[in-house]
Design an enzyme around this catalytic site. Structure first.
Site, mmCIF file in Angstrom:
data_model
loop_
_atom_site.group_PDB
_atom_site.id
_atom_site.type_symbol
_atom_site.label_atom_id
_atom_site.label_comp_id
_atom_site.label_asym_id
_atom_site.label_seq_id
_atom_site.Cartn_x
_atom_site.Cartn_y
_atom_site.Cartn_z
ATOM 1 N N HIS A 52 -9.719 0.350 5.389
ATOM 2 C CA HIS A 52 -8.397 0.473 6.005
ATOM 3 C C HIS A 52 -8.511 1.325 7.264
ATOM 4 O O HIS A 52 -9.385 2.199 7.364
ATOM 5 C CB HIS A 52 -7.408 1.108 5.025
ATOM 6 C CG HIS A 52 -5.990 1.065 5.503
ATOM 7 N ND1 HIS A 52 -5.467 2.018 6.345
ATOM 8 C CD2 HIS A 52 -4.986 0.164 5.266
ATOM 9 C CE1 HIS A 52 -4.204 1.716 6.607
ATOM 10 N NE2 HIS A 52 -3.894 0.605 5.976
ATOM 11 N N ASN B 41 0.849 -1.184 0.000
ATOM 12 C CA ASN B 41 0.000 0.000 0.000
ATOM 13 C C ASN B 41 0.890 1.241 0.000
ATOM 14 O O ASN B 41 1.651 1.467 0.942
ATOM 15 C CB ASN B 41 -0.899 -0.035 1.245
ATOM 16 C CG ASN B 41 -1.789 1.181 1.372
ATOM 17 O OD1 ASN B 41 -1.931 1.970 0.433
ATOM 18 N ND2 ASN B 41 -2.410 1.346 2.528
ATOM 19 N N GLU C 29 -5.131 -5.733 11.271
ATOM 20 C CA GLU C 29 -4.135 -4.680 11.467
ATOM 21 C C GLU C 29 -4.439 -3.880 12.727
ATOM 22 O O GLU C 29 -5.236 -2.940 12.676
ATOM 23 C CB GLU C 29 -4.151 -3.705 10.286
ATOM 24 C CG GLU C 29 -3.547 -4.182 9.005
ATOM 25 C CD GLU C 29 -3.281 -3.021 8.074
ATOM 26 O OE1 GLU C 29 -2.131 -2.851 7.654
ATOM 27 O OE2 GLU C 29 -4.217 -2.256 7.780
#
Length: 214
Positions: A85, A6, A133
């Site tokens: 995200h 990313n 994450e």
């Protein structure tokens, strides 16, 4: 092993990074991809590297000024998209809508989540993969596989209990081949990383280290 880089909005040359990834891709059996900013998708895709969008919105064609349409990024050359995200959080209904929009446009999806409980909820939406994450580890260089391996194991278990067709990626702090190997040992089928390659002085060398164990 799937390695998705990313680029965020880092001040790197997206084409140069993509070319580096393409070069390394020829030397490994790992699957490599790059997620540039939306404006750079076409240029990155032209390098021949597998290209992903960083985000799509839960919208269709119409009056949606300022939003990112799944069909547009697909037409530009993206084959997949990140959704939700940690730096671009969406409500659960919008995550679902974004996954559906991506499916409509023929894009693969990786839905990001903070912890195993969120991984389970994300897996229930039927994406191709989920990425666990913990936000506090993003950009730190300390991988979750070392800081809290139970999070990765819990994410793999949570996704498997909902839909064993949904792959689990490990994100946050991934920067070395050792990190990739540790993620695989914990059950992850890929990694999501950013600064370890995007901010590296030599992206090809950094990526070569990441795939060394593959």
């Amino acid at each position: 092993m799937f390695i998705l880089v990313n680029l965020k909005t880092y001040p790197c040359d997206p084409v140069a990074v993509a070319e580096a990834v393409a070069d390394v891709d020829e030397t490994t059996d790992a699957r490599l991809a790059v997620a540039p900013q939306a404006a750079d998708i076409a240029r990155v895709a032209d390098t021949g590297v597998e290209t992903w969008a960083q985000h799509v919105d839960p919208i269709d064609h119409g009056s949606n000024t300022g939003h990112t349409l799944a069909e547009t990024v697909a037409d530009a050359g993206a084959v997949g998209t990140l959704v939700n995200h940690s730096e671009c959080r969406q409500k659960l209904a919008d995550v679902d809508g974004a996954v559906r929009a991506a499916e409509r446009a023929g894009l693969e999806t990786v839905v990001c989540a903070n912890n195993p409980s969120q991984v389970g909820a994300a897996a229930a939406l039927g994406p191709d993969a989920v990425a666990v994450e913990p936000p506090e580890l993003i950009g730190t260089g300390t991988p979750v596989s070392k800081a809290d391996p139970e999070v990765v194991e819990g994410a793999v278990a949570a996704a498997g209990s909902v839909d064993d067709a949904v792959s689990v990626l490990c994100g946050a702090g991934i920067s070395t081949g050792e990190d990739v190997a540790a993620a695989a040992e914990l059950g992850a089928e890929g990694v999501l990383l950013a600064s370890g390659v995007a901010k590296a002085d030599d992206p090809a060398a950094a990526l070569s280290d990441l795939v060394a164990s593959q």
